[in-house]
Write a protein that holds these residues in place. Structure first.
Motif, PDB file in Angstrom:
ATOM      1  N   VAL A  39       0.844  -1.201   0.000  1.00 55.25           N
ATOM      2  CA  VAL A  39       0.000   0.000   0.000  1.00 55.25           C
ATOM      3  C   VAL A  39       0.878   1.250   0.000  1.00 55.25           C
ATOM      4  O   VAL A  39       0.634   2.189  -0.763  1.00 55.25           O
ATOM      5  N   ALA A  40       1.919   1.261   0.825  1.00 58.95           N
ATOM      6  CA  ALA A  40       2.838   2.405   0.860  1.00 58.95           C
ATOM      7  C   ALA A  40       3.471   2.627  -0.505  1.00 58.95           C
ATOM      8  O   ALA A  40       3.582   3.767  -0.974  1.00 58.95           O
ATOM      9  N   ASN A  41       3.870   1.547  -1.159  1.00 52.86           N
ATOM     10  CA  ASN A  41       4.485   1.652  -2.482  1.00 52.86           C
ATOM     11  C   ASN A  41       3.498   2.124  -3.543  1.00 52.86           C
ATOM     12  O   ASN A  41       3.869   2.857  -4.461  1.00 52.86           O
ATOM     13  N   TYR A  42       2.235   1.713  -3.439  1.00 52.94           N
ATOM     14  CA  TYR A  42       1.202   2.210  -4.357  1.00 52.94           C
ATOM     15  C   TYR A  42       1.041   3.715  -4.170  1.00 52.94           C
ATOM     16  O   TYR A  42       0.978   4.474  -5.137  1.00 52.94           O
ATOM     17  N   GLU A  43       0.968   4.135  -2.919  1.00 50.78           N
ATOM     18  CA  GLU A  43       0.711   5.542  -2.623  1.00 50.78           C
ATOM     19  C   GLU A  43       1.851   6.461  -3.039  1.00 50.78           C
ATOM     20  O   GLU A  43       1.611   7.601  -3.407  1.00 50.78           O
ATOM     21  N   THR A  44       3.063   5.971  -2.999  1.00 49.08           N
ATOM     22  CA  THR A  44       4.211   6.801  -3.407  1.00 49.08           C
ATOM     23  C   THR A  44       4.482   6.720  -4.906  1.00 49.08           C
ATOM     24  O   THR A  44       5.292   7.483  -5.431  1.00 49.08           O
ATOM     25  N   GLY A  45       3.833   5.775  -5.579  1.00 46.23           N
ATOM     26  CA  GLY A  45       4.061   5.591  -7.004  1.00 46.23           C
ATOM     27  C   GLY A  45       5.247   4.701  -7.299  1.00 46.23           C
ATOM     28  O   GLY A  45       5.618   4.512  -8.457  1.00 46.23           O
ATOM     29  N   TYR A  46       5.842   4.140  -6.262  1.00 43.66           N
ATOM     30  CA  TYR A  46       7.000   3.251  -6.451  1.00 43.66           C
ATOM     31  C   TYR A  46       6.589   1.939  -7.113  1.00 43.66           C
ATOM     32  O   TYR A  46       7.351   1.357  -7.860  1.00 43.66           O
ATOM     33  N   ARG A  47       5.367   1.518  -6.836  1.00 43.89           N
ATOM     34  CA  ARG A  47       4.857   0.261  -7.386  1.00 43.89           C
ATOM     35  C   ARG A  47       3.574   0.538  -8.154  1.00 43.89           C
ATOM     36  O   ARG A  47       2.715   1.302  -7.710  1.00 43.89           O
ATOM     37  N   LYS A  48       3.444  -0.082  -9.299  1.00 39.39           N
ATOM     38  CA  LYS A  48       2.251   0.076 -10.130  1.00 39.39           C
ATOM     39  C   LYS A  48       1.081  -0.688  -9.509  1.00 39.39           C
ATOM     40  O   LYS A  48       1.228  -1.826  -9.066  1.00 39.39           O
ATOM     41  N   VAL A  49      -0.081  -0.058  -9.496  1.00 35.88           N
ATOM     42  CA  VAL A  49      -1.291  -0.696  -8.983  1.00 35.88           C
ATOM     43  C   VAL A  49      -1.965  -1.423 -10.143  1.00 35.88           C
ATOM     44  O   VAL A  49      -2.331  -0.797 -11.139  1.00 35.88           O
ATOM     45  N   ASP A  50      -2.122  -2.736 -10.019  1.00 34.27           N
ATOM     46  CA  ASP A  50      -2.773  -3.475 -11.102  1.00 34.27           C
ATOM     47  C   ASP A  50      -4.288  -3.265 -11.059  1.00 34.27           C
ATOM     48  O   ASP A  50      -4.833  -2.779 -10.070  1.00 34.27           O
ATOM     49  N   VAL A  51      -4.940  -3.621 -12.132  1.00 34.09           N
ATOM     50  CA  VAL A  51      -6.377  -3.379 -12.276  1.00 34.09           C
ATOM     51  C   VAL A  51      -7.174  -4.106 -11.191  1.00 34.09           C
ATOM     52  O   VAL A  51      -8.116  -3.537 -10.621  1.00 34.09           O
ATOM     53  N   GLN A  52      -6.795  -5.321 -10.869  1.00 31.45           N
ATOM     54  CA  GLN A  52      -7.508  -6.082  -9.842  1.00 31.45           C
ATOM     55  C   GLN A  52      -7.428  -5.384  -8.488  1.00 31.45           C
ATOM     56  O   GLN A  52      -8.413  -5.299  -7.760  1.00 31.45           O
ATOM     57  N   THR A  53      -6.259  -4.858  -8.159  1.00 31.06           N
ATOM     58  CA  THR A  53      -6.093  -4.153  -6.888  1.00 31.06           C
ATOM     59  C   THR A  53      -6.886  -2.854  -6.885  1.00 31.06           C
ATOM     60  O   THR A  53      -7.504  -2.499  -5.874  1.00 31.06           O
ATOM     61  N   LEU A  54      -6.882  -2.144  -8.001  1.00 30.68           N
ATOM     62  CA  LEU A  54      -7.703  -0.930  -8.100  1.00 30.68           C
ATOM     63  C   LEU A  54      -9.170  -1.255  -7.855  1.00 30.68           C
ATOM     64  O   LEU A  54      -9.869  -0.513  -7.163  1.00 30.68           O
ATOM     65  N   LEU A  55      -9.633  -2.359  -8.404  1.00 34.27           N
ATOM     66  CA  LEU A  55     -11.018  -2.775  -8.217  1.00 34.27           C
ATOM     67  C   LEU A  55     -11.301  -3.085  -6.748  1.00 34.27           C
ATOM     68  O   LEU A  55     -12.330  -2.674  -6.204  1.00 34.27           O
ATOM     69  N   LEU A  56     -10.377  -3.782  -6.088  1.00 34.24           N
ATOM     70  CA  LEU A  56     -10.552  -4.094  -4.664  1.00 34.24           C
ATOM     71  C   LEU A  56     -10.598  -2.825  -3.812  1.00 34.24           C
ATOM     72  O   LEU A  56     -11.431  -2.707  -2.907  1.00 34.24           O
ATOM     73  N   ILE A  57      -9.719  -1.889  -4.106  1.00 30.39           N
ATOM     74  CA  ILE A  57      -9.701  -0.623  -3.356  1.00 30.39           C
ATOM     75  C   ILE A  57     -10.999   0.145  -3.589  1.00 30.39           C
ATOM     76  O   ILE A  57     -11.615   0.650  -2.647  1.00 30.39           O
ATOM     77  N   ALA A  58     -11.408   0.230  -4.838  1.00 32.85           N
ATOM     78  CA  ALA A  58     -12.646   0.940  -5.168  1.00 32.85           C
ATOM     79  C   ALA A  58     -13.839   0.319  -4.445  1.00 32.85           C
ATOM     80  O   ALA A  58     -14.640   1.034  -3.828  1.00 32.85           O
TER      81      ALA A  58
END
Length: 70
Positions: A39-58
């Protein structure tokens, strides 16, 4: 023409929404079944958020993926 969205822009949006809901990175991580560091890496842009994870967050926040990327 499609708009290119930077990882950091998506990450900032995720952080903004998470904080607005009063959640920690750990709480979001547990809700979407990933690590707190992911989550920290997603928020900083260090790691790409895949579509499945975006769906789970949404879904977790009662939003659409469009809400996260716009």
């Amino acid at each position: 023409m499609s708009k290119h969205i930077k990882r950091s822009e998506i990450g900032e949006k995720i952080r903004e929404i998470r904080r607005a809901h009063g959640e920690t990175q750990r709480q979001l991580a547990r809700a979407i079944n990933c690590t707190e560091s992911a989550v920290a890496n997603y928020e900083t842009g260090y790691r790409k958020v895949d579509v499945q994870t975006l769906l789970l967050i949404a879904r977790h926040y009662g939003l659409t993926v469009d809400d996260l990327i716009s």
